[in-house]
Motif scaffolding. Sequence first.
Motif, PDB file in Angstrom:
ATOM      1  N   SER A  75       2.485   1.688  -3.379  1.00  0.00           N
ATOM      2  CA  SER A  75       1.489   2.126  -4.367  1.00  0.00           C
ATOM      3  C   SER A  75       1.201   3.612  -4.231  1.00  0.00           C
ATOM      4  O   SER A  75       1.119   4.346  -5.227  1.00  0.00           O
ATOM      5  CB  SER A  75       0.194   1.323  -4.203  1.00  0.00           C
ATOM      6  OG  SER A  75       0.399  -0.043  -4.443  1.00  0.00           O
ATOM      7  N   LEU A  76       1.043   4.078  -2.986  1.00  0.00           N
ATOM      8  CA  LEU A  76       0.766   5.496  -2.763  1.00  0.00           C
ATOM      9  C   LEU A  76       1.956   6.369  -3.159  1.00  0.00           C
ATOM     10  O   LEU A  76       1.782   7.465  -3.707  1.00  0.00           O
ATOM     11  CB  LEU A  76       0.394   5.723  -1.297  1.00  0.00           C
ATOM     12  CG  LEU A  76      -0.936   5.099  -0.848  1.00  0.00           C
ATOM     13  CD1 LEU A  76      -1.143   5.288   0.647  1.00  0.00           C
ATOM     14  CD2 LEU A  76      -2.105   5.706  -1.627  1.00  0.00           C
ATOM     15  N   SER A 125      -5.924   1.422  -2.571  1.00  0.00           N
ATOM     16  CA  SER A 125      -4.626   2.043  -2.835  1.00  0.00           C
ATOM     17  C   SER A 125      -3.819   1.245  -3.846  1.00  0.00           C
ATOM     18  O   SER A 125      -3.232   1.807  -4.782  1.00  0.00           O
ATOM     19  CB  SER A 125      -3.836   2.175  -1.527  1.00  0.00           C
ATOM     20  OG  SER A 125      -4.531   2.958  -0.585  1.00  0.00           O
ATOM     21  N   LEU A 156       1.997   6.496  -6.911  1.00  0.00           N
ATOM     22  CA  LEU A 156       0.900   7.360  -7.354  1.00  0.00           C
ATOM     23  C   LEU A 156       1.245   8.829  -7.134  1.00  0.00           C
ATOM     24  O   LEU A 156       0.954   9.687  -7.975  1.00  0.00           O
ATOM     25  CB  LEU A 156      -0.376   6.996  -6.600  1.00  0.00           C
ATOM     26  CG  LEU A 156      -1.664   7.724  -6.986  1.00  0.00           C
ATOM     27  CD1 LEU A 156      -2.025   7.437  -8.430  1.00  0.00           C
ATOM     28  CD2 LEU A 156      -2.800   7.310  -6.060  1.00  0.00           C
ATOM     29  N   GLY A 171      -2.862   2.503  -7.500  1.00  0.00           N
ATOM     30  CA  GLY A 171      -1.442   2.521  -7.834  1.00  0.00           C
ATOM     31  C   GLY A 171      -1.133   1.687  -9.064  1.00  0.00           C
ATOM     32  O   GLY A 171      -0.315   2.075  -9.907  1.00  0.00           O
ATOM     33  N   SER A 211      -4.955  -7.890  -4.799  1.00  0.00           N
ATOM     34  CA  SER A 211      -4.666  -7.132  -3.582  1.00  0.00           C
ATOM     35  C   SER A 211      -5.558  -7.577  -2.426  1.00  0.00           C
ATOM     36  O   SER A 211      -5.120  -7.653  -1.273  1.00  0.00           O
ATOM     37  CB  SER A 211      -4.865  -5.636  -3.844  1.00  0.00           C
ATOM     38  OG  SER A 211      -4.797  -4.892  -2.648  1.00  0.00           O
ATOM     39  N   MET A 230       0.830  -1.204   0.000  1.00  0.00           N
ATOM     40  CA  MET A 230       0.000   0.000   0.000  1.00  0.00           C
ATOM     41  C   MET A 230       0.867   1.258   0.000  1.00  0.00           C
ATOM     42  O   MET A 230       0.613   2.207  -0.751  1.00  0.00           O
ATOM     43  CB  MET A 230      -0.930  -0.004   1.218  1.00  0.00           C
ATOM     44  CG  MET A 230      -1.811   1.223   1.317  1.00  0.00           C
ATOM     45  SD  MET A 230      -2.986   1.142   2.702  1.00  0.00           S
ATOM     46  CE  MET A 230      -1.858   1.148   4.106  1.00  0.00           C
ATOM     47  N   VAL A 254      -9.049   0.143   2.381  1.00  0.00           N
ATOM     48  CA  VAL A 254      -8.146   1.214   1.957  1.00  0.00           C
ATOM     49  C   VAL A 254      -6.940   0.637   1.230  1.00  0.00           C
ATOM     50  O   VAL A 254      -6.483   1.180   0.209  1.00  0.00           O
ATOM     51  CB  VAL A 254      -7.700   2.057   3.174  1.00  0.00           C
ATOM     52  CG1 VAL A 254      -6.600   3.040   2.784  1.00  0.00           C
ATOM     53  CG2 VAL A 254      -8.877   2.804   3.769  1.00  0.00           C
ATOM     54  N   CYS A 255      -6.421  -0.473   1.741  1.00  0.00           N
ATOM     55  CA  CYS A 255      -5.282  -1.138   1.097  1.00  0.00           C
ATOM     56  C   CYS A 255      -5.652  -1.612  -0.305  1.00  0.00           C
ATOM     57  O   CYS A 255      -4.888  -1.402  -1.266  1.00  0.00           O
ATOM     58  CB  CYS A 255      -4.822  -2.309   1.962  1.00  0.00           C
ATOM     59  SG  CYS A 255      -3.409  -3.211   1.286  1.00  0.00           S
TER      60      CYS A 255
END
Length: 283
Positions: free
Chosen positions: A27-28, A161, A31, A165, A260, A24, A157-158
């Motif tokens: 990925s953030l 994300s 992004l 991403g 994911s 996560m 959320v994970c």
Amino acid sequence: MVNIVNYITRQSHKPLILIPIILMILSLLYLGVFGLNEGIDLKGGTLVTVELKQPMTETEITNTVQNGLGVTDVETSLSDNTAIITISGDVDQVNFEELFSTQFNILSFRSVGALLSNAAMTQIIYALLFAFIFMAGTVFYVFRDLVPSVAIILSAVCNLSVAVGSMSLFGIPLSIASVGALLMLIGYGVDTDILLTTRLLKRREGSLEDRAEDALKTGVTLTFAALAAMIVLFVVVKLFIPTAQVLEDISAVLIMGLISDLLSTWFMNLGILKWHMERGGHN
């Protein structure tokens, strides 16, 4: 496979919790650095579906439109004798017809202005916000326990994300279609998390590890079935109907999100719940 199931459900769960969290964060970060492409619904522009009057490749169509209109941001998707051309910015239909009358027959012509695109982005933000608010409220009402509720929200959320991403990584634009896929992903991810939480917290038959293994087998079977369906859809669209860009984007987003979800549910969420119950939680 049996060894993997035993390790996930019966061995040390703390290292597994870190894997989805690291994904996560990565990925953030990706992004944040590279951003996310916006589809025509959000950034505005012109979408033209044409029939070719002569054989042309996607590159030739793109170069022809770029040179004719004097623009650089042009994307083309070709299927047999039909092409979908996406052009950034407003284009006059009459001018387009005059410039390319010898190459194309126009089947459809659609322009999306900046005002509509701004309204669409606002609606997307509200949709995602309300999805999380109602999800959090429902989960807390059902379980009346803060830790499982937070674990389910963190898992969602994970999933979101990593999926977003991955969209940035593979160049999938943020559009009305891909947002619909993200909302479906939130719903599916919460389903598997609630399956796991219900089996561990509500049931009393067998040991904690037995209940975890039973939930994992059921949840993974469901996810693999959904993954198989999305992979088949993606391959069929890619090979036989490449102009169906909406279906391709939806299936690609769901494939990445479901992968994911496997990690966030059965590594992170399961680990958090086992840690919570081993410490005497939800007695």
